[in-house]
Design an enzyme around this catalytic site. Sequence first.
Site, PDB file in Angstrom:
ATOM      1  N   PHE A   1       0.771  -0.855  -0.078  1.00 57.56           N
ATOM      2  CA  PHE A   1      -0.297  -0.242  -0.265  1.00 57.56           C
ATOM      3  C   PHE A   1       0.834   1.227  -0.083  1.00 57.56           C
ATOM      4  CE2 PHE A   1      -3.688   2.736   2.170  1.00 57.56           C
ATOM      5  CZ  PHE A   1      -4.545   2.467   0.765  1.00 57.56           C
TER       6      PHE A   1
ATOM      7  N   LYS B   1       7.291  -5.399 -12.016  1.00 60.06           N
ATOM      8  CA  LYS B   1       7.872  -5.941 -12.718  1.00 60.06           C
ATOM      9  C   LYS B   1       8.792  -7.731 -12.501  1.00 60.06           C
ATOM     10  CE  LYS B   1       8.728  -1.542 -12.257  1.00 60.06           C
ATOM     11  NZ  LYS B   1       9.565  -0.564 -12.449  1.00 60.06           N
TER      12      LYS B   1
ATOM     13  N   ASP C   1      15.522  -1.219 -13.956  1.00 57.99           N
ATOM     14  CA  ASP C   1      14.514  -1.621 -14.519  1.00 57.99           C
ATOM     15  C   ASP C   1      13.691  -1.591 -15.748  1.00 57.99           C
ATOM     16  OD1 ASP C   1      11.819  -0.310 -12.750  1.00 57.99           O
ATOM     17  OD2 ASP C   1      12.129   0.602 -14.730  1.00 57.99           O
TER      18      ASP C   1
ATOM     19  N   LYS D   1      11.853  -4.770 -18.272  1.00 56.50           N
ATOM     20  CA  LYS D   1      11.403  -3.836 -19.389  1.00 56.50           C
ATOM     21  C   LYS D   1      11.526  -5.272 -20.437  1.00 56.50           C
ATOM     22  CE  LYS D   1      10.082  -0.593 -16.000  1.00 56.50           C
ATOM     23  NZ  LYS D   1      10.174   1.374 -16.108  1.00 56.50           N
TER      24      LYS D   1
HETATM   25  N1  LIG Z   1       5.541   4.534  -9.241  1.00 55.76           N
HETATM   26  C1  LIG Z   1       5.543   4.447 -10.444  1.00 55.76           C
HETATM   27  O1  LIG Z   1       5.352   4.854 -11.377  1.00 55.76           O
HETATM   28  C2  LIG Z   1       5.701   3.220 -11.400  1.00 55.76           C
HETATM   29  C3  LIG Z   1       5.792   2.037 -10.037  1.00 55.76           C
HETATM   30  N2  LIG Z   1       5.446   0.848 -10.713  1.00 55.76           N
HETATM   31  C4  LIG Z   1       6.108  -0.736  -9.952  1.00 55.76           C
HETATM   32  O2  LIG Z   1       4.961  -0.785  -9.001  1.00 55.76           O
HETATM   33  C5  LIG Z   1       5.126  -0.646  -7.612  1.00 55.76           C
HETATM   34  C6  LIG Z   1       4.712  -0.302  -6.553  1.00 55.76           C
HETATM   35  O3  LIG Z   1       5.303   0.865  -6.731  1.00 55.76           O
HETATM   36  P1  LIG Z   1       5.100   2.497  -6.058  1.00 55.76           P
HETATM   37  O4  LIG Z   1       3.948   2.290  -5.642  1.00 55.76           O
HETATM   38  O5  LIG Z   1       5.423   3.750  -6.655  1.00 55.76           O
HETATM   39  O6  LIG Z   1       6.399   1.324  -4.559  1.00 55.76           O
HETATM   40  P2  LIG Z   1       5.787   2.413  -3.653  1.00 55.76           P
HETATM   41  O7  LIG Z   1       7.616   2.129  -2.630  1.00 55.76           O
HETATM   42  O8  LIG Z   1       5.694   3.655  -3.169  1.00 55.76           O
HETATM   43  O9  LIG Z   1       5.671   0.993  -2.323  1.00 55.76           O
HETATM   44  C7  LIG Z   1       5.482  -0.391  -1.977  1.00 55.76           C
HETATM   45  C8  LIG Z   1       4.619  -0.815  -0.496  1.00 55.76           C
HETATM   46  O10 LIG Z   1       4.596  -1.860  -1.111  1.00 55.76           O
HETATM   47  C9  LIG Z   1       5.214  -2.310   0.431  1.00 55.76           C
HETATM   48  N3  LIG Z   1       5.861  -3.766   0.562  1.00 55.76           N
HETATM   49  C10 LIG Z   1       7.006  -3.516  -0.465  1.00 55.76           C
HETATM   50  N4  LIG Z   1       7.177  -5.113   0.090  1.00 55.76           N
HETATM   51  C11 LIG Z   1       6.131  -5.551   1.140  1.00 55.76           C
HETATM   52  C12 LIG Z   1       5.638  -7.019   1.293  1.00 55.76           C
HETATM   53  N5  LIG Z   1       6.926  -7.815   0.820  1.00 55.76           N
HETATM   54  N6  LIG Z   1       4.509  -7.382   1.863  1.00 55.76           N
HETATM   55  C13 LIG Z   1       3.791  -6.377   1.970  1.00 55.76           C
HETATM   56  N7  LIG Z   1       4.393  -4.889   1.861  1.00 55.76           N
HETATM   57  C14 LIG Z   1       5.399  -4.429   1.098  1.00 55.76           C
HETATM   58  C15 LIG Z   1       5.908  -1.017   1.225  1.00 55.76           C
HETATM   59  O11 LIG Z   1       6.019  -0.620   2.172  1.00 55.76           O
HETATM   60  C16 LIG Z   1       5.102   0.086   0.223  1.00 55.76           C
HETATM   61  O12 LIG Z   1       4.490   0.872   0.728  1.00 55.76           O
HETATM   62  C17 LIG Z   1       6.525  -1.263  -7.567  1.00 55.76           C
HETATM   63  O13 LIG Z   1       7.053  -2.539  -7.790  1.00 55.76           O
HETATM   64  C18 LIG Z   1       7.096  -0.151  -8.773  1.00 55.76           C
HETATM   65  O14 LIG Z   1       8.052  -0.959  -9.734  1.00 55.76           O
HETATM   66  C19 LIG Z   1       5.658   0.491 -12.414  1.00 55.76           C
HETATM   67  C20 LIG Z   1       5.417   0.710 -12.752  1.00 55.76           C
HETATM   68  C21 LIG Z   1       5.836   2.544 -12.505  1.00 55.76           C
HETATM   69  N1  LIG Z   2      11.028   3.761 -11.311  1.00 57.19           N
HETATM   70  C1  LIG Z   2       9.921   3.731 -13.177  1.00 57.19           C
HETATM   71  C2  LIG Z   2       8.239   3.662 -12.642  1.00 57.19           C
HETATM   72  C3  LIG Z   2       7.689   3.392 -13.840  1.00 57.19           C
HETATM   73  O1  LIG Z   2       8.149   1.633 -13.712  1.00 57.19           O
HETATM   74  C4  LIG Z   2      10.789   4.793 -13.649  1.00 57.19           C
HETATM   75  O2  LIG Z   2      10.645   5.852 -13.253  1.00 57.19           O
HETATM   76  O3  LIG Z   2      10.714   4.260 -14.915  1.00 57.19           O
END
Ligand SMILES: NC(=O)C1=CN([C@@H]2O[C@H](COP(=O)(O)OP(=O)(O)OC[C@H]3O[C@@H](n4cnc5c(N)ncnc54)[C@H](O)[C@@H]3O)[C@@H](O)[C@H]2O)C=CC1
Ligand SMILES: N[C@@H](CC=O)C(=O)O
Length: 351
Positions: free
Chosen positions: A11, A127, A222, A226
């Site tokens: 979350f 990913k 990263d 992709k």
């Molecule tokens: N932020 C972006 O622009 C993009 C993100 N992503 C991917 O989406 C996913 C989420 O991204 P964000 O929300 O930005 O990351 P974030 O770092 O803000 O949130 C990830 C959340 O997952 C929780 N978490 C991590 N491991 C966990 C576990 N084992 N059990 C329960 N909770 C866990 C963390 O406490 C954190 O709140 C990542 O894998 C990221 O690579 C993909 C495309 C774009």
């Molecule tokens: N950290 C990544 C998020 C999407 O995958 C980026 O900057 O492109």
Amino acid sequence: MNRHDLALIGFGGVNRALAELIRDRGDELATELGFALRVVAITDLRLGSLMQEDGIDLDAVFALAPGATFAGWPGGDAEPRNVEVIRNTTADIVVEATFTNPIDGEPGVSHVRLALEAGKSVTTTNKGPVALAGPQLNAIAAANGVHFAYEGSVVSGTPVLRFAASTLQGLRVDAVRGILNGTSNYVLGQMEAGMDLAAAVAEAQTLGYAEADPTADIEGSDVRLKVVILANEVLGADITPADVTCTGITGITPADIVDAAARGLRYKLIGAAERLADGSVRASVEPVALPLTHPLAGISGPTNAVSFETDLLGTVTVSGPGAGRVETAYALLSDIIEIDARVAQTAAARR
Ligand SMILES: NC(=O)C1=CN([C@@H]2O[C@H](COP(=O)(O)OP(=O)(O)OC[C@H]3O[C@@H](n4cnc5c(N)ncnc54)[C@H](O)[C@@H]3O)[C@@H](O)[C@H]2O)C=CC1
Ligand SMILES: N[C@@H](CC=O)C(=O)O
């Protein structure tokens, strides 16, 4: 009205943005899409876990004080009991958005596998599971009659994978290349404007573009994931990250950027996969100094662009947001819409 119940695993920025979208625009979306969305479970390393099959009060979740957990809530626990929640939740769709692990994809791979084995469809922006175990997870989904969707794993909410799978049908795609990381593209732009690398990365973190460990963005891992996803999905390859040569942007100095600009060039981190004459696929991640007249040279900030080289159309390019919390939450919503359509098709075929 039909409804999908969601379990949000992780979350952070992206799943919070999805929850906000459901809270703020749920009714409007239900009218437009023909189905409602309800969150019935949430887990997170920091918050613990919460399962409420009648629907979670999202306002109460957003009102949690910093450092507080779900301990003491009905159905709540201070521990993130991911496995228990994924197996026992009444949700029909599990939304996996924990950290991307570029080495072995865990625990994301296990989260997705457990959900699919439990008969729940999955959407993820992580990913790791897609790049490192995509074919196996798709097979498990098919065997269990559920769906695995991951549009946001490449170029955030910009529909690159679905575009290639549906809109480019009938074309032979020989190569895919482009700007696939919003953070590094943003950082290169800020460095060109005079900012140093560390300050630019810090900005990208604040803006929600960067990975939890931003070295994945600037050192290329990263983009490497992709490229694997694009090569396997679009070129029909069967490659792993080890097959992708990888150089990030950390070796590019402000002086390199100034020097390139003086020569009418601009550095971009380019991910590419191309099919060679012998049928094998060559894949790479590297900074390239592009002429300013090149179509990818003008792609700025967290915007990404992917060019598909096709036999009948030549080069077709899709460009749009490559990172951002809301933009990536949209990718999850687009997957849920796709899952709903596929469930409806299956039900119709059975009648
Ligand atoms: N932020 C972006 O622009 C993009 C993100 N992503 C991917 O989406 C996913 C989420 O991204 P964000 O929300 O930005 O990351 P974030 O770092 O803000 O949130 C990830 C959340 O997952 C929780 N978490 C991590 N491991 C966990 C576990 N084992 N059990 C329960 N909770 C866990 C963390 O406490 C954190 O709140 C990542 O894998 C990221 O690579 C993909 C495309 C774009
Ligand atoms: N950290 C990544 C998020 C999407 O995958 C980026 O900057 O492109």
